[in-house]
Design a protein around this motif. Structure first.
Motif, PDB file in Angstrom:
ATOM      1  N   GLU A  40       0.921  -1.188   0.008  1.00 21.61           N
ATOM      2  CA  GLU A  40      -0.109  -0.036   0.027  1.00 21.61           C
ATOM      3  C   GLU A  40       0.951   1.069   0.011  1.00 21.61           C
ATOM      4  N   SER A  41       1.953   1.191   0.804  1.00 15.15           N
ATOM      5  CA  SER A  41       2.845   2.251   0.640  1.00 15.15           C
ATOM      6  C   SER A  41       3.493   2.574  -0.749  1.00 15.15           C
ATOM      7  N   VAL A  68      -4.063   8.772   8.135  1.00 12.24           N
ATOM      8  CA  VAL A  68      -4.926   8.655   7.014  1.00 12.24           C
ATOM      9  C   VAL A  68      -4.066   8.544   5.700  1.00 12.24           C
ATOM     10  N   ASP A  69      -4.017   7.547   4.917  1.00 11.85           N
ATOM     11  CA  ASP A  69      -3.296   7.494   3.708  1.00 11.85           C
ATOM     12  C   ASP A  69      -3.121   8.712   2.962  1.00 11.85           C
ATOM     13  N   MET A  70      -4.421   9.176   2.529  1.00  7.78           N
ATOM     14  CA  MET A  70      -4.473  10.438   1.679  1.00  7.78           C
ATOM     15  C   MET A  70      -5.660  11.239   2.103  1.00  7.78           C
ATOM     16  N   VAL A  71      -5.240  12.405   1.970  1.00  4.08           N
ATOM     17  CA  VAL A  71      -6.522  13.386   2.458  1.00  4.08           C
ATOM     18  C   VAL A  71      -6.515  14.489   1.366  1.00  4.08           C
ATOM     19  N   PHE A  72      -7.772  14.813   0.752  1.00  3.22           N
ATOM     20  CA  PHE A  72      -7.702  16.017  -0.329  1.00  3.22           C
ATOM     21  C   PHE A  72      -9.098  16.731   0.507  1.00  3.22           C
ATOM     22  N   ILE A 123      -8.917   9.286   1.911  1.00  5.96           N
ATOM     23  CA  ILE A 123      -9.143   7.971   0.913  1.00  5.96           C
ATOM     24  C   ILE A 123      -7.872   6.974   1.673  1.00  5.96           C
ATOM     25  N   GLU A 124      -8.521   5.683   1.934  1.00  5.00           N
ATOM     26  CA  GLU A 124      -7.505   4.535   2.470  1.00  5.00           C
ATOM     27  C   GLU A 124      -7.407   3.815   1.320  1.00  5.00           C
ATOM     28  N   LEU A 125      -6.044   3.392   0.967  1.00  2.00           N
ATOM     29  CA  LEU A 125      -5.374   2.598   0.129  1.00  2.00           C
ATOM     30  C   LEU A 125      -5.521   1.150   0.397  1.00  2.00           C
ATOM     31  N   LYS A 126      -6.256   0.258   0.028  1.00  2.66           N
ATOM     32  CA  LYS A 126      -6.124  -1.012   0.364  1.00  2.66           C
ATOM     33  C   LYS A 126      -5.523  -1.958  -1.147  1.00  2.66           C
ATOM     34  N   THR A 127      -4.593  -2.802  -1.013  1.00  2.00           N
ATOM     35  CA  THR A 127      -4.118  -3.669  -2.198  1.00  2.00           C
ATOM     36  C   THR A 127      -4.773  -4.966  -1.953  1.00  2.00           C
ATOM     37  N   THR A 128      -5.840  -4.995  -1.220  1.00  2.00           N
ATOM     38  CA  THR A 128      -6.502  -6.240  -1.083  1.00  2.00           C
ATOM     39  C   THR A 128      -7.943  -6.028  -1.294  1.00  2.00           C
ATOM     40  N   LYS A 129      -9.027  -6.928  -1.147  1.00  2.00           N
ATOM     41  CA  LYS A 129     -10.255  -6.591  -1.272  1.00  2.00           C
ATOM     42  C   LYS A 129     -10.775  -5.729  -0.118  1.00  2.00           C
ATOM     43  N   GLY A 148     -15.421   9.753   2.889  1.00  2.00           N
ATOM     44  CA  GLY A 148     -14.204   8.543   3.149  1.00  2.00           C
ATOM     45  C   GLY A 148     -14.519   7.748   2.065  1.00  2.00           C
ATOM     46  N   ILE A 149     -13.258   7.316   1.148  1.00  2.00           N
ATOM     47  CA  ILE A 149     -13.403   6.571   0.277  1.00  2.00           C
ATOM     48  C   ILE A 149     -12.256   5.275   0.500  1.00  2.00           C
ATOM     49  N   ILE A 150     -12.743   4.035   0.063  1.00  2.00           N
ATOM     50  CA  ILE A 150     -11.736   3.077   0.193  1.00  2.00           C
ATOM     51  C   ILE A 150     -11.574   2.589  -0.967  1.00  2.00           C
ATOM     52  N   LEU A 151     -10.336   2.746  -1.503  1.00  2.00           N
ATOM     53  CA  LEU A 151      -9.947   2.074  -2.864  1.00  2.00           C
ATOM     54  C   LEU A 151      -9.332   0.697  -2.725  1.00  2.00           C
ATOM     55  N   CYS A 152      -9.899  -0.121  -3.171  1.00  2.00           N
ATOM     56  CA  CYS A 152      -9.397  -1.681  -3.058  1.00  2.00           C
ATOM     57  C   CYS A 152      -9.314  -2.510  -4.135  1.00  2.00           C
ATOM     58  N   THR A 153      -8.887  -3.532  -4.309  1.00  2.00           N
ATOM     59  CA  THR A 153      -8.916  -4.201  -5.602  1.00  2.00           C
ATOM     60  C   THR A 153     -10.171  -4.874  -5.781  1.00  2.00           C
TER      61      THR A 153
END
Length: 347
Positions: free
Chosen positions: A197-198, A237-241, A252-258, A288-293
């Motif tokens: 994720e980083s 928090v991963d990313m803030v806009f 925004i939270e980034l997840k490289t999984t489901k 909030g937005i969770i971005l996942c695969t």
């Protein structure tokens, strides 16, 4: 000895602005005249074909001969394909006043390649509203933005299609900024290679302008790894806009999984903190937005349902989506909607 004029000297700055404004005005006038001329050339060609009652094969030959004569006299800009675009330009925008002078001829050449009138109208409206360059317009068409927006919450209908066509993207509520999937092809990362994720976060920051384009209108980048402190424990928090249109922070939270319920709970905590500690009085509740695969619809409903905060889960992909597959999905959803509505109308 006379004072030397520096780049920041008021006189230099004033003249610089005058020259910039003059160049902008001239460029706008040239663009307006060029669009008008090409539209009139298109009209002349169509009227000639109608009067002469040319068959298709003779029409093509006539355009080749016209291209040859115009190129001989005026140089570049009158290739057969460009003349065909002028002809199509008039046929598509038969009322000249419907042509937006905020777009260039190159914009219109991209738009004219879209046969669906509603889709073309959407991209035209958004190109004006978002001030897209030709490259940005092409990228949004290639990434199937229109279809992605129609499928974002799974309930595409004729009213939604017409709204996008007539107004472009209207941002009135948090759900209006969500896309599914988000397309990160600009990162150039292998599709099936495991990724931290980083690493995804660093890659998005390195391409922040393209990421902002994909997020849509009104977004301003605040930062990454924004600290949230609760009971002497630090979270990040991963990313803030910040979205200027909605007047709200977007976390925004980034997840490289489901998608997982734990991710939803964590983001919900961050939103509560921002609402209480970061928001100004005139800010709206954070989003909030969770971005996942992967995002299972049932799991998403249980993970996000019942939360008082605005939390959304969306997939992201590292490649351009299959355009034909997305179009087929939109058509299937619309077909089901029509069948459902036609059936209820006859009951």
């Amino acid at each position: 000895m006379a004072n030397q004029l520096t780049p920041n000297n008021p006189l230099v700055q004033e003249i610089r602005e005058l020259v910039k404004n003059a160049r902008t005005t001239v460029a706008q006038q040239v663009n307006t005249q060029l669009l008008s001329t090409y539209w009139q050339i298109g009209r002349a060609i169509v009227e000639y074909e109608q009067q002469s009652q040319l068959r298709a094969e003779y029409g093509k030959q006539a355009l080749k001969e016209l291209s040859k004569e115009l190129t001989k006299e005026f140089g570049k800009g009158f290739s057969v394909s460009n003349i065909q675009f002028m002809r199509r330009f008039y046929q598509t925008y038969s009322i000249q006043q419907t042509v937006s002078v905020k777009l260039s001829w190159s914009h219109y050449c991209e738009l004219l390649s879209i046969s669906d009138a509603n889709k073309r109208s959407f991209y035209e409206k958004e190109a004006v509203n978002s001030n897209w360059s030709v490259r940005e317009l092409k990228r949004q068409i290639d990434s199937s933005l229109y279809e992605r927006l129609l499928l974002s919450n799974g309930d595409a209908n004729k009213e939604k299609v017409l709204s996008l066509a007539q107004k472009g993207i209207e941002i009135n509520q948090p759900a209006d900024i969500i896309r599914d999937p988000y397309v990160f092809e600009f990162l150039g990362m292998p599709e099936n290679k495991p990724m931290l994720e980083s690493d995804l976060e660093k890659a998005l920051v390195a391409q922040i302008e393209k990421f902002l384009l994909e997020l849509g209108r009104g977004f301003m980048f605040v930062g990454t790894q924004q600290r949230v402190t609760l009971n002497n424990t630090h979270y990040y928090v991963d990313m803030v806009f910040y979205n200027k249109i909605l007047r709200a922070y977007v976390l925004i939270e980034l997840k490289t999984t489901k998608l997982t319920p734990e991710a939803a709970g964590q983001l919900n905590m961050y939103l509560n903190y921002y609402a209480a500690e970061v928001n100004d009085p005139d800010d709206n509740p954070p989003i909030g937005i969770i971005l996942c695969t992967e995002k299972d619809s049932v799991a998403a409903e249980y993970a996000l349902g019942g939360l008082s905060n605005n939390i959304f889960a969306s997939r992201y992909v590292l490649y351009m989506p299959d355009k034909e597959q997305l179009i087929a999905q939109v058509e299937a959803v619309l077909k089901n909607w029509h069948e459902k509505n036609d059936g209820s109308a006859h009951e």
